[in-house]
Every structure is written in structure tokens, then in C-alpha cells.
Motif scaffolding. Structure first.
Motif, PDB file in Angstrom:
ATOM      1  N   THR A 107       1.073  -1.226   0.056  1.00 53.42           N
ATOM      2  CA  THR A 107      -0.037  -0.068  -0.111  1.00 53.42           C
ATOM      3  C   THR A 107       0.817   1.155   0.181  1.00 53.42           C
ATOM      4  N   ASP A 126       0.675  -4.017   6.209  1.00 52.79           N
ATOM      5  CA  ASP A 126      -0.287  -3.017   5.760  1.00 52.79           C
ATOM      6  C   ASP A 126      -1.614  -3.320   6.700  1.00 52.79           C
ATOM      7  N   ASP A 171      -5.655   0.354   5.450  1.00 49.05           N
ATOM      8  CA  ASP A 171      -4.945   0.663   4.245  1.00 49.05           C
ATOM      9  C   ASP A 171      -5.227  -0.063   3.126  1.00 49.05           C
ATOM     10  N   LEU A 172      -5.343  -1.368   3.160  1.00 47.31           N
ATOM     11  CA  LEU A 172      -5.603  -2.331   2.188  1.00 47.31           C
ATOM     12  C   LEU A 172      -7.006  -1.939   1.570  1.00 47.31           C
ATOM     13  N   ALA A 191      -6.601   1.117  -0.652  1.00 49.75           N
ATOM     14  CA  ALA A 191      -5.772   0.822  -1.692  1.00 49.75           C
ATOM     15  C   ALA A 191      -6.808   0.182  -2.885  1.00 49.75           C
TER      16      ALA A 191
END
Length: 464
Positions: A333, A422, A426-427, A430
Motif C-alpha cells: 500500500t 499493511d 490501508d488495504l 488501496a
């Protein structure tokens, strides 16, 4: 890695020569001409258009004026003032390159990409289906023309060095009166290798750059034939033991390097040369975020994660500094990559400003989606990915990717570790970014201060 041929090819028979080198003709220029047919027949330069821009590719009409790749664009304009200078979206080149790669893989799985516009192929296992090697070369030219309406040149030989030189010999020629069509395919039989090879200038060989060339000239070596005649001891004293042995082998037509199949790349990187030196810390921070986001986006597009983040800074005096940090866990990310990149930049002296900034990710591994990790099918994995791209609740993208107290190990008493992986948030961010960009284009959304700067890395790859 490529399979070795079961037997050496007949010195006079080109049919089973194993190695092909395919090189697109003025690739970037011809992609631009497909987008804008008014450019056909005109001198065209593709590259950066600003005062620090460099030429990425030039049409054969522009080359007749002395323009060549890696030349400053300002100099190219002076040499060819009537040329159209195109600074384009890199995605068009990637799309064409992907279609060309599909053509290669329809013939053999043993493909080693060298760049977007060239690759080595080992066709030693393709003769039964596609015929002799020269016939395969002509088939590839026709198939690429059908797929992307672009032309290529193909070299056919017993090894990589000879195939590369052969493809160059097959290319269109630059003439003052205009481009002269090339022969398209050049075949170098084993019996003709040394005669073909030794007529080339020494700089045509891999590993002969400006420094090595100067040292070769000092011992009166100008052609590959000259190189082949130099005693090994004298060559080694001029360029070093390993390099001397390498060049001596190439001069004799020996190159044992196999064709390596495309696999996990060693690294993924983006860098930017700025039109004016950056001094302001906030601007440098925004560039780091933008570059980190671009690197992370490419990681995810290839199904990869990485552990080692490297930053590269070039100062106004052209001195270069790099810093790297390896994480405990792989990440993919922009948030995590940017956090590490910013920390590394913080260890460098930026007082005099920076001319170039680069962010790279290495130590790469294949990412495993939940569906496949738990034994699910590919369809299950795709469903997991699609669902994760649509978070159940609205997400506010992080505008501050700097070293906050909740994300900065240095402030939490663990300065050596860095981010360990990550986070789920955050994932999700993304995946949401990828979904939006896939639908509406990369330019529609960016992380915080990175959005203050127009364009994405790659769109102005060769300097503004």
C-alpha cells in the motif's frame, strides 16, 4: 529459465537457431502516430518537453537530423526545430507492450522481456508447431502487425549477443533523404557468426560503455575484430579480470546466457526529474507520497508485495544519494511505502535542494489472496478482491502520510523496526483507489498533498 537445445545447430542451417531478439521500430513514436495520424511522415520526438527533459524515442525522420535517445530535449529541438515533441501518457505504451507480449507467449513460454519494446525468445521447442526459426521470426512480425499495427525487427541467431546485433541489422536505416526500410528479419548462421560479429564497433557489445570504450581505445581497440585479436592478459590489464574475460568471450561469439522466462521482477520503481530544484520540504513530501503511491499501485497490479523500500535523491550538482530500509513484513500500500520513504528522505541532507527523487520497492514476493490461501478457487479469489474494492462504509483517504505519533515507530520507542505490515484499513483504501482508477483513470484521485501536483509518474517519465 530456457531449455537448452538438445544438439548444436548445423553451422550452415538456420532452421533450428534457438534465440530470437524482437525489437519494435521507434516504438513510442509509432504508438503516438497511431493516436494521431497527422504525425505520420513528420519528425517526432517523444520525451520530456521541459528544460530538463530528455528524448525517449525519435522518429527516423528526426534521427536523420542527429536526434537520439537520452539526448536533452532542448538540444534535440535545436537539431530538428520542425519536430513535434510529444510528452504522453505512458499507459498507451504499456497497453501496446502487453498485447505484443501475448503474441510472444502464443509462440513460446520462454520469453525474457528487456523493455516495453523488446524481448528475447527461445524458440527451440516451437519448431514442430511453427516451423524453422526464420519462419517463426516472420510469423511474429505478421502477428504483431495484426495485433497492434506496429512494425518490429527480428534477429535470429545461436545466442543473445548475436540475436541482438542481428535485430539491429534488420532495422530501418536513417538516411538524409528519409527512412529506408529495413529487411525485417536478419538470420546469422553459425558458420557466419565471426564474420558478422567482428565488423561491428566495439561499443555494440553489452558491457562497453563510455568508460570501457575509452580504455579500449587506449589499447587501440575500435572494432569487435580488434577486440578478438587482443591478448587476454592485455585486455584484462585494461578493463579488469571479470570484464576482460567477458568481453573476450563475446568477441569470439560465445554467450552462454539462457533466456529467462518472465517472472517476479527484482524491483518496481518510479522516479521524477524536476524542472526546477525542489527545496520546500512539503513539496518533497508530496512527491514522495505520489511516487510511493505509484509504486504500490504497480505492486498490486502485478499481485506483488515488497519488503525493501529504497529512495534515491539526485542533488543539483548531480551527486546521488540512496537510502534503503527492509521491513519485517511485505507491504503493498502507498501508505506504508510512503511512511518508510519519508523516513529515509529525512536522513538525507536536502538543504541544497533536489533535482530528482525516486522511490523503489524490492525484495518482492507474490501476494496470496484469502480465497487461494485457504484452498478456494480462482473465482473465489476474484470475488474476494471485488468485494474488498467496495468498502461497506465510506472511507476518508489519509491526507497525512507522514510520521504521525500513531504510525511512527521512532516516536513509540522502536526506531529500527518501521511499519510491520499493511493494516486492513490501508488495504481497503488501496483497493478502493484501484477500483476508482480502473473505472475513471489514474488522474481522478490521489493521496492528499500528492494531488497538488498534476499527473502521475510515468506520464512525464523523461522530465517535465
Amino acid at each position: 529459465m530456457s531449455r537448452s537445445p538438445h544438439r548444436l545447430p548445423d553451422p550452415t542451417d538456420p532452421s533450428e537457431l534457438p534465440i530470437l531478439h524482437v525489437d519494435m521500430d521507434a516504438f513510442y513514436v509509432e504508438v503516438e502516430r497511431k493516436r494521431d495520424p497527422s504525425l505520420v511522415g513528420r519528425p517526432v520526438i517523444v520525451g520530456g518537453s521541459g528544460r530538463r527533459g530528455v528524448v525517449a524515442s525519435a522518429s527516423y525522420e528526426a534521427r536523420a537530423s542527429g536526434v537520439h535517445a537520452a539526448m536533452p530535449t532542448a538540444q534535440a529541438r535545436r537539431l530538428c526545430p520542425g519536430a513535434a515533441v510529444i510528452t504522453s501518457d505512458f499507459s498507451g505504451y504499456v497497453e501496446a507492450s502487453s498485447a505484443i507480449a501475448e503474441v510472444f507467449e502464443s509462440v513460446t513460454p520462454h520469453v525474457e522481456p528487456i523493455a516495453l519494446d523488446e524481448a528475447f525468445l527461445d524458440v527451440s521447442g516451437a519448431h514442430r508447431l511453427f516451423g524453422p526459426s526464420p519462419q517463426i521470426a516472420w510469423h511474429l512480425r505478421d502477428a504483431i502487425r495484426d495485433a497492434v499495427a506496429l512494425e518490429c525487427s527480428v534477429g535470429v541467431a545461436s545466442n543473445k549477443t548475436l540475436a541482438k546485433l542481428a535485430s539491429e541489422a534488420a532495422k530501418p536505416a536513417v538516411r538524409s533523404t528519409g527512412p529506408e526500410p529495413g529487411i525485417g528479419v536478419r538470420v546469422v548462421c553459425v558458420a557466419d557468426e565471426l564474420e558478422f560479429l567482428r565488423a561491428h564497433r566495439a561499443e555494440a557489445l553489452w558491457g562497453v560503455g563510455p568508460v570501457t570504450l575509452r580504455r579500449l581505445h587506449e589499447i587501440d581497440v575500435h572494432t569487435v575484430g580488434d577486440l578478438a585479436a587482443v591478448p587476454l592478459e592485455r585486455l584484462i590489464s585494461a578493463v579488469g579480470t571479470a570484464h576482460g574475460a567477458h568481453l573476450a568471450a563475446l568477441a569470439q561469439g560465445r554467450d552462454d546466457r539462457p533466456v529467462h522466462r518472465g517472472g517476479i521482477p527484482r524491483s518496481i520503481s518510479h522516479e521524477q526529474t524536476f524542472e526546477f530544484d525542489l527545496i520546500d520540504a512539503d513539496l518533497i513530501r508530496g512527491e514522495a507520497i505520489r511516487l510511493a503511491d505509484a509504486v504500490a499501485s504497480r505492486l498490486r497490479a502485478h499481485g506483488l508485495s515488497g519488503r525493501t523500500v529504497t529512495v534515491k535523491v539526485k542533488h543539483p550538482d548531480f551527486s546521488l544519494r540512496t537510502r534503503a530500509h527492509t521491513l519485517d513484513e511485505p507491504v503493498q500500500t502507498g501508505t506504508k511505502v510512503a511512511q518508510v520513504a519519508q523516513r529515509l528522505i529525512g536522513t538525507l541532507d536536502l538543504g541544497g535542494g533536489i533535482r530528482l527523487l525516486g522511490v523503489a520497492m524490492s525484495n518482492l514476493t507474490v501476494s496470496i489472496l484469502e480465497g487461494t490461501a485457504s484452498g478456494g478457487t480462482e473465482a473465489d479469489a476474484a470475488a474476494v478482491d471485488e468485494d474488498s474494492a467496495q468498502p461497506s462504509a465510506p472511507l476518508q483517504l489519509a491526507f497525512d502520510l507522514g510520521m504521525r505519533s500513531d504510525a511512527d515507530p521512532a516516536r513509540s520507542g522502536d526506531a529500527d523496526r518501521g511499519p510491520t505490515g499493511d493494516s486492513e484499513l490501508d488495504l481497503q483504501i488501496a483497493d478502493a483507489l484501484d477500483a476508482i482508477r480502473d473505472r475513471f483513470g489514474r488522474a481522478v484521485i490521489a493521496h492528499g498533498s500528492a494531488a497538488l501536483r498534476g499527473g502521475q509518474p510515468g506520464e512525464r517519465r523523461w522530465g517535465r
